[in-house]
Design an enzyme around this catalytic site. Structure first.
Site, short mmCIF file in Angstrom:
data_model
loop_
_atom_site.label_atom_id
_atom_site.label_comp_id
_atom_site.label_asym_id
_atom_site.label_seq_id
_atom_site.Cartn_x
_atom_site.Cartn_y
_atom_site.Cartn_z
CD GLU A 21 -25.31 -18.79 -8.67
OE1 GLU A 21 -24.39 -18.20 -9.63
OE2 GLU A 21 -25.87 -19.54 -8.97
CG ASN A 67 -26.06 -19.71 -17.11
OD1 ASN A 67 -25.50 -18.81 -17.94
ND2 ASN A 67 -25.11 -20.51 -16.64
CE1 TYR A 161 -24.87 -27.12 -18.04
CE2 TYR A 161 -23.79 -28.33 -19.84
CZ TYR A 161 -24.26 -28.21 -18.62
OH TYR A 161 -24.05 -29.39 -17.66
NE ARG A 165 -19.89 -19.74 -19.41
CZ ARG A 165 -20.60 -20.39 -18.53
NH1 ARG A 165 -21.45 -19.52 -17.69
NH2 ARG A 165 -20.69 -21.62 -18.31
CD GLU A 175 -20.80 -22.32 -10.67
OE1 GLU A 175 -21.48 -21.95 -9.75
OE2 GLU A 175 -21.19 -22.32 -11.91
CE1 TYR A 285 -27.26 -26.05 -11.61
CE2 TYR A 285 -25.48 -27.60 -11.29
CZ TYR A 285 -25.76 -26.42 -11.81
OH TYR A 285 -24.95 -25.65 -12.77
#
Length: 315
Positions: A21, A67, A161, A165, A175, A285
């Site tokens: 990313e 993440n 999740y 962060r 995002e 995903y």
């Protein structure tokens, strides 16, 4: 009226949590060389490349998703030779920016992500009761207007999740898409850069003692993840319907097309209430068995906010 909050003194800017990313990767590398645009008086702003090995290979991760491993079990796991790279890296990040849940943790972290979905410049919140982040998002949305800035709330009783962060007192995800993996688009990078700039501007105003009256923002709260139709072998048998593709944040009503089978059959949405899908057809995903996320629109309110620095300056 709520009591004053402590000034924000340490801010992390994370890029490369997913190594393919590229907007966050490029911005963090730039800021590490020249941080003039991110510096604010009285604040330590630290740009940080979170998953350098994945960045080097331009892949999402090496062993597992960085993440998703900031849970107590992973952060407390003994460091042995066969520990996944991202779990070890999570422990290092927790040591530098945490410890998670402690007074010593960084005040604020912006974690910079890209999506292949048509989500625009989205801000992701984890806590519906955090007055500071709600006020900051309200400020950012106003600064960006009329450009839309959707807000996704991932607070959920069963969907956990454990994000990178989340080591900070105030975690904020950024995002931005649509952008293919391993590609950098100028318009997408610019949106991300503006969100960070306005967020840091808010921090500066807050630290200077500016008062923020109570506010309300509209957010999309996660309801559930929806998988693709599959056969008994677990193979995908239908794709996102063309009428749903790229319609992130748009209302989805009972009877609207969701999927299209390879035989041409339309599979429609069956639901009693209007929902708002997002992360539609996100490339990353597929491995998580997720075609899109269903959300509902709700409002979040924040109390009056000011920094305790104004008390110190008048005492």
């Amino acid at each position: 009226m709520s009591s004053p909050c402590a000034p924000v003194r340490r801010v992390g800017l994370f890029g490369g949590t997913h190594g393919n990313e590229l907007s966050g990767v490029l911005l963090v590398r730039h800021w590490q060389q020249d941080g003039a645009e991110i510096q604010r008086p009285g604040v330590e702003v630290k740009p940080f490349l979170t998953n350098p090995r994945a960045v080097e290979r331009c892949t999402r991760y090496i062993d597992c998703d960085l993440n998703r491993v900031f849970d107590p079990e992973s952060l407390g796991r003994p460091v042995v030779e066969d520990i996944p790279y991202e779990v070890r890296r999570a422990q290092e990040i927790n040591h530098i920016f945490g410890p998670k849940g402690s007074d010593d943790a960084y005040d604020l972290i912006f974690d910079l992500h890209n999506t292949t979905s048509n989500m625009g410049g989205t801000i992701i919140l984890e806590n519906s009761r955090d007055d500071f982040t709600i006020q900051m998002v309200h400020y950012i949305k106003n600064a960006l207007a009329p450009e839309p800035c959707p807000v996704l709330l991932i607070e959920h009783p069963s969907l956990k999740y454990a994000t990178t962060r989340s080591v900070a007192k105030h975690p904020v995800g950024v995002e931005v898409g649509p952008q293919p993996q391993g590609v950098a688009r100028g318009d997408v990078l610019d949106k991300m850069r503006k969100i960070v700039k306005h967020g840091l501007d808010f921090v500066q105003l807050f630290n200077e003692g500016k008062e923020f009256p109570p506010c309300t923002i509209e957010v999309f709260k996660i309801m559930e993840k929806v998988d693709y139709p599959r056969n008994k072998n677990g193979e995908i048998t239908a794709i996102i319907h063309p009428k749903l593709q790229d319609q992130d944040w748009q209302p989805l009503k009972n009877g609207d097309p969701l999927f299209l089978t390879l035989d041409g059959e339309i599979i429609s949405y069956q639901g009693n209430c209007t929902v708002y899908p997002t992360f539609i057809n996100e490339a990353a995903y597929y491995e998580k068995n997720q075609a899109f996320v269903k959300t509902e629109k709700i409002k979040l309110t924040a109390k009056y906010l000011r920094s305790s620095v104004s008390d110190q300056s008048t005492s």
